[in-house]
Design a protein around this motif. Structure first.
Motif, PDB file in Angstrom:
ATOM      1  N   ASN A  30      27.658  43.676  38.625  1.00 29.14           N
ATOM      2  CA  ASN A  30      27.919  44.814  37.733  1.00 29.14           C
ATOM      3  C   ASN A  30      29.158  44.570  36.891  1.00 29.14           C
TER       4      ASN A  30
ATOM      5  N   ARG B 225      29.693  44.267  32.606  1.00 27.59           N
ATOM      6  CA  ARG B 225      30.532  45.213  31.864  1.00 27.59           C
ATOM      7  C   ARG B 225      31.255  44.521  30.720  1.00 27.59           C
TER       8      ARG B 225
ATOM      9  N   LYS C 113      27.897  52.988  27.746  1.00 24.56           N
ATOM     10  CA  LYS C 113      28.603  51.789  28.193  1.00 24.56           C
ATOM     11  C   LYS C 113      30.005  51.733  27.612  1.00 24.56           C
TER      12      LYS C 113
ATOM     13  N   ASN D  64      32.103  54.543  29.468  1.00 24.27           N
ATOM     14  CA  ASN D  64      32.314  54.552  30.918  1.00 24.27           C
ATOM     15  C   ASN D  64      32.133  53.213  31.623  1.00 24.27           C
ATOM     16  N   GLU D  65      31.469  52.248  30.991  1.00 25.13           N
ATOM     17  CA  GLU D  65      31.177  50.996  31.681  1.00 25.13           C
ATOM     18  C   GLU D  65      31.940  49.839  31.054  1.00 25.13           C
TER      19      GLU D  65
ATOM     20  N   GLU E  77      35.224  47.080  31.623  1.00 25.49           N
ATOM     21  CA  GLU E  77      36.216  46.463  32.517  1.00 25.49           C
ATOM     22  C   GLU E  77      37.475  46.197  31.692  1.00 25.49           C
TER      23      GLU E  77
END
Length: 491
Positions: A11, A15, A459, A462-463, A465
């Motif tokens: 995951n 990201r 994305k 919220n998604e 890194e």
């Protein structure tokens, strides 16, 4: 390794990896551009130029005197987009090449993106706020056939090409910087960080030294001064939109790109290359923890150059090609703010908290659509047209408020931001489909064969890194703790 850990790693790899402070800075800058452009459009600064900037505190109240200085300074901050673009494109280029992507493929992707931005810029200038459709709407008679055929309005389609606006300079610089990065990174060149930084520094010095001479050469050309040109002597000595009336040619266009209004390659190549320098360091596997300190020193050096050159070169705050000292002062402030944010966020391990902050998210979404907002500057005319009937003394479509009308312009600026907020957040719900970012991603993806899904709203929000340079540089503990450990080790 447990299944949960494997899933978490997969995951994480999917990201998007972003620099929170850079994303925030780009969004804040485009928000400020929309806000301050209302003052550029609707406020008559002529009384300021007549009185002299040094005298405005004696003419108006302190609040508006400060705000006028603020709008004059930050209204010239297009360089922040150039700086950020240089950083982001360099980090992306180096990271891709270091992962094994072909240098030529990454190069082609950035070249195509640059041309896409150039095309967007030409469309915006020829048909946007200052172009054909913008001029049509400002007449207040957009549905009259004679207005559509008015030669003065139709001519905007080609005359507006003779000005280096924000998108033009960003597009040209992206192409030029892609070429520079190609030669710096091919054959494993990304590993030679010191060599690359010295080359970039050398280019900056050459351009800085060359710029005044190139400007002077441009001013010595025997330009024909059009009778219709404005009385502003400052820009009647180099190629500009006014000057092209009598001097239109490919040579004039080329000189305009190099030295003309508003954001020519000389000196804005310097801004882009400074961004490249930062990008080279930030793309390292373990960026040096002293980068913020280096950024502070660069800020001081640029500010000193601006101050010194102001003592023997023309200095002025205007909305045209910045004078040489003013350019360096602008660049110093831009580098200083970027460095400050990097230090406060990424180099102090605060990137996750900062990037997920609701206010930061708000500005990040603006940053995603920064190109489209540039192109859609004509959208300013929507609130102007809606609220125009409420004003009896000023035509919001074509007129300006004079001294004493600052409150009205300030109110109009906030209202305009709300109108842009509306379009930004509606567009976000459809993943920015048909935006210029969406189109350019699909254009550039042709060279990489990648699925262009980086505009997925959920994305983006919220998604992500967030890159943490404190961890990457191995600086898990504070400097004080590290220092104490060294002392105790010696004992």
């Amino acid at each position: 390794m447990s299944t949960d850990l494997k899933t978490e790693e997969v995951n994480s790899s999917k990201r998007m990896k972003r620099i929170a402070s850079i994303d925030f800075l780009r969004g804040l800058a485009i928000w400020m551009m929309v806000f301050l452009h209302v003052f550029n459009h609707k406020y008559d600064y002529s009384w300021v130029f007549d009185a002299g900037i040094e005298n405005i505190f004696q003419i108006t109240n302190p609040f508006f005197a400060i705000f006028i200085l603020f709008s004059g300074f930050f209204g010239n901050w297009v360089g922040i987009f150039i700086l950020v673009s240089g950083v982001v494109n360099t980090v992306s280029f180096v990271k891709r090449v270091s992962r094994g992507d072909a240098t030529s493929r990454v190069f082609l992707k950035q070249i195509m993106t640059g041309f896409g931005i150039l095309i967007a810029g030409f469309i915006a200038e020829s048909f946007g706020y200052y172009g054909y459709f913008g001029s049509l709407i400002k007449t207040g008679k957009p549905f009259t056939a004679s207005t559509w055929a008015d030669s003065a309005i139709v001519s905007k389609i080609w005359t507006q090409i003779f000005r280096m606006e924000a998108l033009q300079i960003i597009g040209y610089l992206m192409i030029i910087i892609a070429i520079v990065l190609f030669f710096l990174n091919r054959n494993g060149g990304y590993k030679k960080v010191k060599r690359n930084l010295f080359i970039v520094l050398g280019l900056i010095v050459v351009i800085a030294v060359t710029t005044p001479f190139l400007w002077y050469a441009s001013e010595q050309i025997n330009w024909l001064i059009p009778a219709s040109a404005s009385e502003n002597v400052y820009h009647l000595t180099w190629p500009s939109m006014d000057m092209q009336v009598e001097n239109a040619s490919f040579g004039t266009y080329l000189m305009m790109v190099l030295t003309g209004d508003y954001y020519p390659l000389f000196p804005y190549l310097i801004t882009s290359l400074v961004g490249v320098g930062f990008g080279i360091v930030l793309a390292m596997e373990k960026p040096p923890k002293r980068l913020p300190l280096w950024g502070l020193l660069i800020t001081i050096i640029l500010g000193v150059i601006g101050g010194i050159t102001a003592t023997f070169m023309h200095f002025d705050i205007n909305f045209e090609r910045p004078t040489f000292p003013f350019f360096f002062m602008l660049l110093a402030s831009q580098v200083g703010l970027m460095t400050l944010l990097l230090w406060l966020v990424e180099f102090r391990g605060k990137s996750q908290k900062f990037g997920n902050n609701i206010i930061v998210k708000y500005f990040r979404i603006w940053g995603v659509l920064s190109l489209s907002i540039f192109v859609l500057q004509i959208y300013h005319l929507v609130p102007y047209a809606i609220f125009n009937p409420a004003f009896k003394t000023v035509n919001l479509l074509s007129g300006q408020f004079g001294q004493g009308g600052e409150y009205w312009v300030l109110l109009l600026a906030f209202v305009t931001v709300l109108f842009f907020d509306l379009i930004v957040w509606i567009w976000a719900r459809f993943n920015f489909v048909l935006s210029f970012e969406w189109m350019i991603q699909r254009l550039s993806s042709l060279s990489t064969k990648e699925k262009p899904d980086k505009l997925n709203f959920k994305k983006i929000l919220n998604e992500v890194e967030w890159i943490d340079y404190r961890k990457l540089s191995g600086r898990e503990k504070g400097l004080i703790v590290i220092g104490l450990r060294k002392i105790f080790k010696k004992e």
